[in-house]
Write a protein that holds these residues in place. Sequence first.
Motif, PDB file in Angstrom:
ATOM      1  N   ARG A  76       2.282   1.745  -3.627  1.00 44.69           N
ATOM      2  CA  ARG A  76       1.362   2.396  -4.460  1.00 44.69           C
ATOM      3  C   ARG A  76       0.830   3.980  -4.226  1.00 44.69           C
ATOM      4  O   ARG A  76       0.934   4.589  -5.148  1.00 44.69           O
ATOM      5  CB  ARG A  76      -0.055   1.465  -4.304  1.00 44.69           C
ATOM      6  N   GLN A  77       0.786   4.092  -2.770  1.00 46.61           N
ATOM      7  CA  GLN A  77       0.611   5.610  -2.612  1.00 46.61           C
ATOM      8  C   GLN A  77       1.741   6.584  -2.851  1.00 46.61           C
ATOM      9  O   GLN A  77       1.483   7.727  -3.517  1.00 46.61           O
ATOM     10  CB  GLN A  77       0.617   5.739  -0.786  1.00 46.61           C
TER      11      GLN A  77
ATOM     12  N   GLN B 149       4.107   5.874  -5.128  1.00 44.39           N
ATOM     13  CA  GLN B 149       3.843   5.744  -6.703  1.00 44.39           C
ATOM     14  C   GLN B 149       2.744   7.022  -7.240  1.00 44.39           C
ATOM     15  O   GLN B 149       3.194   7.600  -8.248  1.00 44.39           O
ATOM     16  CB  GLN B 149       3.557   4.543  -7.347  1.00 44.39           C
ATOM     17  N   ALA B 150       1.602   6.916  -6.760  1.00 45.59           N
ATOM     18  CA  ALA B 150       0.355   7.998  -6.994  1.00 45.59           C
ATOM     19  C   ALA B 150       1.116   9.270  -7.005  1.00 45.59           C
ATOM     20  O   ALA B 150       1.008  10.367  -7.688  1.00 45.59           O
ATOM     21  CB  ALA B 150      -0.603   7.705  -6.155  1.00 45.59           C
TER      22      ALA B 150
ATOM     23  N   ARG C  87       0.877  -1.201   0.066  1.00 43.23           N
ATOM     24  CA  ARG C  87      -0.149  -0.089  -0.251  1.00 43.23           C
ATOM     25  C   ARG C  87       0.715   1.418  -0.171  1.00 43.23           C
ATOM     26  O   ARG C  87       0.740   2.308  -0.634  1.00 43.23           O
ATOM     27  CB  ARG C  87      -1.027  -0.023   1.252  1.00 43.23           C
TER      28      ARG C  87
ATOM     29  N   GLN D 157       9.782  -0.637  -1.490  1.00 40.15           N
ATOM     30  CA  GLN D 157       9.948  -1.858  -2.161  1.00 40.15           C
ATOM     31  C   GLN D 157      10.784  -2.788  -1.574  1.00 40.15           C
ATOM     32  O   GLN D 157      10.330  -3.958  -1.565  1.00 40.15           O
ATOM     33  CB  GLN D 157      10.382  -1.489  -3.571  1.00 40.15           C
TER      34      GLN D 157
END
Length: 191
Positions: free
Chosen positions: A18-19, A21-22, A15, A166
């Motif tokens: 993804r945060q 990356q956004a 999560r 990561q």
Amino acid sequence: MGFLLGAFGKLAAGRRVRQLQAQMMRVQSRLRRATRDVSEMEKQLQRQEKAQLNAVTAQGMMAKQCALGQVLGGDQSAFQALQQTIASGGTLSAEDTQKYNNWSSMYTQGSTTIGAYNEQWISQMKQQISDNFEVLRETQLEPLKDEEEMLQTEKDSLESQIQIAQQDYEACKKMEQADAKNLAPNYTGQG
């Protein structure tokens, strides 16, 4: 226990990746926009400065021509008539030769004075324009460059945070997989 820690850690790290990356996508978009704005502003300022410098040069040349036309005042047409007479191969009387020489001398002196004054004026105006555009660059372009630099720094920071997240994800995944082997039932009946 390691299996659950690994599974939950993997979910949390995923999560977080993804945060980040956004967030990175938003920062990259803003960075591209800021870079484009800086480039456009630089080009616009250069075009405007060049146009103003060219306009000053043109104004200076027109002013010089007008001033040269006024050097001899009302005698200008008589001087031009004498020039045409000489150009066509005619001869001048002693009085006309004296007038021509005087007017020619006046014109040369006036031309030199006007030329020097004109060059000085053009130089001063060009310097003033350059100074004005330097102020414009500092007031309008520098904030855009500062924003671009700040966004680049934020992007670099996010890249390192994504890399760390990561790595956390991979570590949790390995922890989960390692402890999953211990959860496998033992069907041999030997305890």
